[in-house]
Design a protein around this motif. Structure first.
Motif, PDB file in Angstrom:
ATOM      1  N   GLY A  80       0.799  -1.220   0.000  1.00  0.00           N
ATOM      2  CA  GLY A  80       0.000   0.000   0.000  1.00  0.00           C
ATOM      3  C   GLY A  80       0.834   1.272   0.000  1.00  0.00           C
ATOM      4  O   GLY A  80       0.284   2.367  -0.135  1.00  0.00           O
ATOM      5  N   ALA A  81       2.171   1.129   0.160  1.00  0.00           N
ATOM      6  CA  ALA A  81       3.005   2.332   0.259  1.00  0.00           C
ATOM      7  C   ALA A  81       2.982   3.106  -1.059  1.00  0.00           C
ATOM      8  O   ALA A  81       3.040   2.538  -2.145  1.00  0.00           O
ATOM      9  CB  ALA A  81       4.421   1.932   0.641  1.00  0.00           C
ATOM     10  N   TYR A  82       2.910   4.416  -0.939  1.00  0.00           N
ATOM     11  CA  TYR A  82       2.851   5.248  -2.136  1.00  0.00           C
ATOM     12  C   TYR A  82       3.854   6.389  -2.025  1.00  0.00           C
ATOM     13  O   TYR A  82       4.715   6.574  -2.896  1.00  0.00           O
ATOM     14  CB  TYR A  82       1.435   5.795  -2.299  1.00  0.00           C
ATOM     15  N   MET A 129      -8.356  -0.271 -10.657  1.00  0.00           N
ATOM     16  CA  MET A 129      -7.040  -0.740 -10.200  1.00  0.00           C
ATOM     17  C   MET A 129      -7.006  -0.809  -8.670  1.00  0.00           C
ATOM     18  O   MET A 129      -6.445  -1.742  -8.082  1.00  0.00           O
ATOM     19  CB  MET A 129      -5.935   0.191 -10.718  1.00  0.00           C
ATOM     20  N   ALA A 130      -7.615   0.198  -8.049  1.00  0.00           N
ATOM     21  CA  ALA A 130      -7.674   0.192  -6.585  1.00  0.00           C
ATOM     22  C   ALA A 130      -8.475  -1.004  -6.092  1.00  0.00           C
ATOM     23  O   ALA A 130      -8.123  -1.647  -5.091  1.00  0.00           O
ATOM     24  CB  ALA A 130      -8.284   1.487  -6.075  1.00  0.00           C
ATOM     25  N   LEU A 131      -9.558  -1.325  -6.823  1.00  0.00           N
ATOM     26  CA  LEU A 131     -10.360  -2.488  -6.436  1.00  0.00           C
ATOM     27  C   LEU A 131      -9.508  -3.755  -6.494  1.00  0.00           C
ATOM     28  O   LEU A 131      -9.590  -4.624  -5.623  1.00  0.00           O
ATOM     29  CB  LEU A 131     -11.565  -2.611  -7.372  1.00  0.00           C
ATOM     30  N   GLY A 132      -8.680  -3.848  -7.520  1.00  0.00           N
ATOM     31  CA  GLY A 132      -7.760  -4.979  -7.625  1.00  0.00           C
ATOM     32  C   GLY A 132      -6.851  -5.059  -6.411  1.00  0.00           C
ATOM     33  O   GLY A 132      -6.613  -6.143  -5.855  1.00  0.00           O
ATOM     34  N   MET A 133      -6.369  -3.889  -5.985  1.00  0.00           N
ATOM     35  CA  MET A 133      -5.506  -3.868  -4.787  1.00  0.00           C
ATOM     36  C   MET A 133      -6.258  -4.341  -3.554  1.00  0.00           C
ATOM     37  O   MET A 133      -5.727  -5.103  -2.738  1.00  0.00           O
ATOM     38  CB  MET A 133      -5.004  -2.441  -4.524  1.00  0.00           C
ATOM     39  N   VAL A 134      -7.515  -3.840  -3.452  1.00  0.00           N
ATOM     40  CA  VAL A 134      -8.324  -4.233  -2.298  1.00  0.00           C
ATOM     41  C   VAL A 134      -8.467  -5.755  -2.277  1.00  0.00           C
ATOM     42  O   VAL A 134      -8.351  -6.394  -1.226  1.00  0.00           O
ATOM     43  CB  VAL A 134      -9.701  -3.546  -2.333  1.00  0.00           C
ATOM     44  N   ALA A 135      -8.687  -6.345  -3.476  1.00  0.00           N
ATOM     45  CA  ALA A 135      -8.850  -7.797  -3.545  1.00  0.00           C
ATOM     46  C   ALA A 135      -7.581  -8.497  -3.060  1.00  0.00           C
ATOM     47  O   ALA A 135      -7.645  -9.456  -2.273  1.00  0.00           O
ATOM     48  CB  ALA A 135      -9.188  -8.220  -4.971  1.00  0.00           C
TER      49      ALA A 135
END
Ligand SMILES: Nc1ncnc2c1ncn2[C@@H]1O[C@H](COP(=O)(O)OP(=O)(O)OP(=O)(O)O)[C@@H](O)[C@H]1O
Ligand SMILES: [Mg+2]
Lengths: 354, 292
Positions: free
Chosen positions: B224-226, B262-268
């Protein structure tokens, strides 16, 4: 040659003011069941841990089966150990726990399985080999711990208060099982406990410890009936302690709270000496008359307590309070509180303590 | 055992006390997640569409996921190993007593040191003109950058991430190792096990769930680091978080709905990680429960 020999063993922990174990010498015969008995902090665990190899000796020797073992590492000593906290490996099944010692020793799979089956049968848990420790009760866990320790066919079995985390009923059942298994295998056993009943009921011999020192070693009969010191007498069972003055040493006559009495153990005493006598509650009787050679003390009933099988009556004799036990039965004539009574006891039941 | 009965009034008060938490969770966790979910399936005109989700398969997005997962997995595993070894040294070794609180305090601070300050700290030490780079040059005659190292690369970013990864591992593993009962070790020894056998068969297996669980935590931490990555590489590394940033606020690429997908993919991916974490946690708790 005794199987296990501790000679002048001493343990001084770093930065400790006093030694935890001092001048400890004990011979244990092969197949014997010996208990170390004493209050918290008297050095029982330390002694056991030195034998197991988890603590070094400050001084002294330990010889097992003809070999000095104090320099050996714990994993070379072939000593089985059972802990108060069970210490089962939580990541292994019961069977794997029991087979652990043989497995790390490189035994063949079939041999391990065979031994695990034998051990499960020995502790009567044949059905539970596939369970994990967290699926067992405390009593079952301790059985498994015992089986695990015995599976490697150790030369010596050490148990450190194995029952003290269990509740009373299971404690009695399991201690009898432990003794039965010990007899069956004939394994030399050292058992640590602070429970005098446990020590007396299980052991061939009891070692009573106090502040790191041995107070007395003897079989349960000796320890209970002929305690040598006040400490042992008080620690083992309930006991009346009476101050007395020696009147005539050769005749065994003394004065207790101003009343004449006799004892058979006045050897080495001088006239007028203050001594201390011990009397077991169950050796005292309330009667109106007794034999001529019996001691008789006059007193007043102070309290009466029903303890089930026995009735404990406290009688005030001068300054002293005497507890005495009568077996309970429906015909028992219990005196009223406050009534004057005579307490009778045999001359020989009156012990002089060191 | 008798259940403790709390009077209804008290129970209402308890709920009231938790209200700020529930409100916070509602506004900043559930509603954003829901809108993320909805927006991922919505065309700019407001119709249902799978286009954005399909867009996730278009380069360079799969590569970005792979890079993010790669950096996270690499730093989680290396940080996990380093942290565990240090925790072992700190608990089992014969190090001086004062070292322990000192190390743990450092780890506490370091594990929270991230973002722009961390990036600049590394640029000024391991950057091309950094202090440590210069030390290597002057003292050892090694030019790190000639030797293939680059702070703005996969390895450079990983080294930077490790700065907060391994201290976090250390913080979790020290109490875990100390939680190993002495009697387990002694039981194993008295049964004839060597120290190595004890660790291989008892110590490490007991620690394994919390070890793996913490590695998963480290993975999520890096995934999650940005800010750290952005400040360090300025977008030269195509991490998925940097891609999302570009889609949502970028000028050139701007396609917010693709960003949402893309964020949804990360959430998954995070959800799977957390599931794994909680499963391992439960396994560990179950083992350690009731076995005294
Ligand atoms: N590792 C240690 N370091 C320093 N002192 C210790 C250590 N272990 C025990 N002691 C001390 O040595 C003495 C004997 O302790 P030990 O554990 O042998 O007693 P114990 O008879 O087993 O008592 P308990 O019935 O409470 O288990 C105690 O005074 C204790 O405080
Ligand atoms: Mg003890």
């Amino acid at each position: 040659m005794p199987f296990l020999q501790l000679a002048n063993v001493r343990k001084l922990y770093p930065n400790a003011a006093a030694a935890a174990v001092e001048n400890f010498s004990l011979d244990v015969e092969a197949g014997e069941f010996v208990s170390l008995l004493g209050p918290s902090g008297c050095g029982k665990t330390t002694t056991l841990r030195m034998i197991a190899g988890f603590e070094t000796l400050t001084a002294g020797q330990i010889v097992m089966d003809g070999k000095a073992i104090e320099e050996m590492r714990p994993n070379q000593r072939n000593i089985g150990m059972v802990f108060q906290s069970y210490a089962l490996f939580p990541n292994m099944t019961v069977a794997d726990n029991i087979g652990f010692g043989l497995s790390v020793g490189g035994s063949a799979k079939a041999a391990i399985q065979q031994r695990v089956r034998e051990m499960l049968a020995l502790i009567k848990l044949e059905e539970l080999g596939a369970r994990y420790p967290y699926q067992l009760s405390g009593g079952q866990q301790q059985r498994v711990a015992l089986a695990r320790a015995l599976a490697i066919r150790p030369k010596l079995l050490l148990l450190d208060e194995p029952l003290s985390a269990l509740d009373a009923k299971i404690r009695v059942a399991l201690r009898n099982d432990i003794r039965a298994i010990q007899r069956k295998l004939g394994i030399t056993t050292l058992y640590v406990t602070h429970d005098q009943e446990e020590a007396l009921s299980l052991s061939d011999r009891v070692v009573v410890m106090n502040h790191g020192l041995i107070e007395q070693v003897g079989n349960p009969f000796e320890i209970y009936n002929f305690p040598r010191t006040t400490y042992v007498a008080q620690f083992v069972g309930t006991l009346n302690l009476l101050d007395a003055v020696v009147v005539e040493p050769t005749a065994g006559s003394v004065q207790i709270q101003g009343q004449p009495a006799h004892t058979t153990s006045l050897a080495g005493c001088s006239q007028g000496e203050q001594i201390r006598l011990a009397l077991r509650p169950e050796l005292l009787a309330l009667k109106s008359t007794g034999q001529a050679d019996e001691n008789r003390l006059a007193g007043v009933v102070e309290t009466i307590a029903f303890l089930g099988a026995v009735v404990r009556i406290q009688v005030r004799v001068g300054e002293a309070l005497l507890a005495l036990d009568e077996f309970n039965n429906p015909q028992l004539a219990v005196p009223a509180v406050g009534s004057p009574v005579f307490v009778y006891f045999a001359r020989s039941s009156c012990l002089k303590l060191l | 055992m008798a259940a403790t009965h709390t009077p209804p009034a008290r129970r209402r008060l308890t709920w009231l006390g938790l209200a700020p938490f529930f409100l916070f969770a509602l506004f900043f966790i559930f509603l954003p997640s829901a809108s993320l979910f909805v927006d991922s399936f919505r065309s700019p005109e407001g119709h249902f569409t799978l286009e954005h989700l399909g867009g996730l398969l278009q380069p360079p997005i799969p590569g970005s996921y792979a890079l993010s997962i790669g950096v996270s997995a690499f730093t989680a595993v290396v940080g996990g190993l380093l942290g565990s070894l240090m925790a072992y040294a700190l608990t089992a070794g014969n190090l001086p007593r004062w070292l322990r609180p000192l190390t743990l305090t450092f780890a506490g601070v370091a594990s929270n040191f991230a973002g722009v300050p961390l990036a600049f700290a590394f640029i000024s030490t391991l950057g091309r003109t950094g202090f440590v780079t210069a030390l290597f040059q002057d003292l050892l005659g090694i030019d790190l950058y000639d030797a293939g190292f680059n702070l703005y690369s996969f390895l450079g970013l990983s080294v930077t991430y490790l700065y907060f990864q391994f201290p976090l591992m250390l913080l979790v593993m020290v109490p875990a190792i100390e939680g190993l009962k002495r009697s387990w070790r002694e039981a194993a020894e008295s049964l004839g096990a060597t120290p190595t056998q004890y660790w291989m068969r008892v110590g490490i297996p007991i620690l394994l769930p919390s070890l793996l669980g913490t590695v998963l935590l480290l993975f999520g931490n890096a995934f999650g680091a940005y800010a750290t990555a952005y400040a360090l590489t300025g977008g030269r590394l195509n991490l998925i978080t940097i891609q999302i940033g570009a889609q949502i606020r970028g000028d050139v690429l701007r396609n917010p709905n693709l960003g949402y997908a893309m964020a949804l993919g990360m959430v998954a991916i995070m959800a799977v990680t957390l599931l794994g974490y909680s499963w391992l946690q439960r396994l560990s708790e179950r083992w350690l429960k009731d076995t005294r």
